[in-house]
Design a protein around this motif. Structure first.
Motif, PDB file in Angstrom:
ATOM      1  N   LYS A 250       0.830  -1.208   0.000  1.00 57.26           N
ATOM      2  CA  LYS A 250       0.000   0.000   0.000  1.00 57.26           C
ATOM      3  C   LYS A 250       0.863   1.256   0.000  1.00 57.26           C
ATOM      4  O   LYS A 250       0.567   2.233  -0.702  1.00 57.26           O
ATOM      5  N   THR A 251       1.943   1.210   0.781  1.00 52.74           N
ATOM      6  CA  THR A 251       2.821   2.385   0.844  1.00 52.74           C
ATOM      7  C   THR A 251       3.493   2.632  -0.495  1.00 52.74           C
ATOM      8  O   THR A 251       3.584   3.782  -0.954  1.00 52.74           O
TER       9      THR A 251
ATOM     10  N   LYS B  74       1.015   4.182  -2.803  1.00 53.44           N
ATOM     11  CA  LYS B  74       0.788   5.600  -2.498  1.00 53.44           C
ATOM     12  C   LYS B  74       1.934   6.456  -3.020  1.00 53.44           C
ATOM     13  O   LYS B  74       1.708   7.538  -3.585  1.00 53.44           O
TER      14      LYS B  74
ATOM     15  N   ASP C   9       2.112   5.895   7.256  1.00 54.70           N
ATOM     16  CA  ASP C   9       2.437   4.461   7.209  1.00 54.70           C
ATOM     17  C   ASP C   9       3.836   4.189   7.736  1.00 54.70           C
ATOM     18  O   ASP C   9       4.069   3.217   8.460  1.00 54.70           O
TER      19      ASP C   9
END
Length: 401
Positions: A9-10, A13, A75
């Protein structure tokens, strides 16, 4: 040094942020060079009016990139300070305004830049004025000359602008009433023909006015909003009498962030935390709900009620030791008490000390105007765990419950 792990996810992003920044660069290039005629066509954008495609595209790219970067930072836990701050909002507005400034400069030169900057300064000034006024008003409690209880109550009421909020809320409600009555009048007198849209609008306003009446009345009629719990039991005059002779001082801190962002004031019988006035005589137990930017304090009173105060800083491990001394001063002790789910028992015990007084208001007024040392000792002894079952607890456990 702790190793940072990049989750899927990081990475996604950060990739989105890079793509948005690349598109931002393209939009700025098109705007500066005049290339790509399609990027210079104007389209209507909600709230911004007619904007050229490269301007609206740049603003969209800024919002997407800032959102992705900020989420990725959370995060990775790269933020060292955990406090409420207007810096991210200020940075976002600055970046959003850059394409508009650039367009103004390209169209009419420095005059356009000065115009936009002037508007931005006024808007940001209005946004920051309440925070500046909050501190200025609170520090008026530290004046050298003694203040009467009425003066201190007036200052405390204005910390969060409650008198102004009351006028605003009452004004909005009255405006809704006038709007409904005016709509009915112009319809009855034939000045305006009632159609479906007008009827629906007046109906919605009328329903809101009726539904919100009790909440508006309760909010406007409640005095001393910054004195939780006690403002439901005591009058404004009684609270002012309790504050007569009290001299407040600011609690000093060693931690840099606490020194800068925590303004907690104390007197002999009171503590002002987050703009909320808390009674030392009543405070028995404190729990803390911590978020990334602030801390919610829940102060359990001897009568089983809970007063809440929010401070604009997260009390983390390295700040907890210093903040514990404030909680010890507030409650007057450090040992663990077994108070989970005991609110009703606390209320009954509190009432038992004043059997001759029939109302909660009279009991509270009597309690706060007398020496309550022995009563507090009795509470602490009653709700302390038996010696055989008492466990060693850290200071953090004692106050987190």
């Amino acid at each position: 040094m702790e190793k940072r792990k990049f989750s899927g996810k990081t990475i996604l992003k950060l990739t989105g942020a890079l793509l948005a920044l690349a598109y931002l660069g393209f939009c700025l290039y098109a705007g500066i060079t005049g290339n790509f005629p399609g990027m210079h066509q104007e389209k209507h954008v909600m709230r911004f009016g007619d904007l050229k495609n490269w301007v609206s595209g740049a603003m969209s790219a800024v919002m997407i990139s800032v959102l992705c970067i900020y989420s990725a930072i959370n995060d990775l836990k790269l933020q060292k300070e955990r406090r409420k701050s207007s810096a991210p909002f200020f940075l976002l507005m600055l970046l959003l305004g850059f394409p508009l400034l650039l367009e103004a400069y390209l169209d009419i030169g420095w005059v356009g830049v000065v115009l936009y900057v002037g508007i931005a300064v006024v808007l940001f000034g209005i946004a920051w004025i309440p925070q500046i006024l909050n501190r200025w008003i609170t520090r008026r409690l530290l004046r050298e000359e003694p203040l009467s209880g009425k003066q201190q109550v007036r200052i405390i009421e204005w910390i969060h602008f409650y008198p102004l909020k009351k006028l605003l809320i009452l004004g909005i409600w009255v405006f809704g009433v006038i709007l409904v009555l005016r709509g009915i009048w112009v319809t009855v007198t034939g000045q305006l023909e009632m159609d479906g849209e007008l009827f629906l609008f007046l109906l919605v306003v009328a329903v809101l006015v009726a539904a919100l009446f009790q909440k508006m009345r309760r909010y406007v009629c409640t005095s001393c909003h910054n004195v939780p719990v006690l403002n439901q039991l005591l009058s404004k005059e009684q609270i002012a009498q309790l504050l007569d002779g009290e001299c407040f001082e600011r609690i000093p801190f060693e931690d840099v962030s606490m020194k800068q962002y925590l303004e907690i004031y104390r007197s002999q019988n009171w503590m002002l935390m987050g703009g909320k006035l808390i009674s030392k005589k009543l405070a028995l137990w404190v729990t803390m709900d911590r978020s990334k930017s602030d801390t919610l304090l829940k102060i359990l009173y001897l009568n089983g009620t809970t007063a809440k105060a929010r401070i604009d800083l997260e009390i983390r491990e390295n700040r907890y030791e210093e903040f514990t001394s404030v909680l010890r001063e507030l409650t007057g002790y450090e040992r663990f008490l077994n108070l989970s789910g005991k609110e009703k028992q606390l209320a009954e015990k509190f009432a038992s000390f004043f059997p001759e007084l029939p109302s909660d208001q009279e009991r509270m007024a009597t309690f706060l105007t007398h020496d309550v040392t022995e009563i507090r000792k009795d509470f602490i002894q009653t709700f302390s765990p038996p010696d055989g079952r008492r466990k060693k607890r850290s200071r953090q456990d004692c106050f987190n419950g």
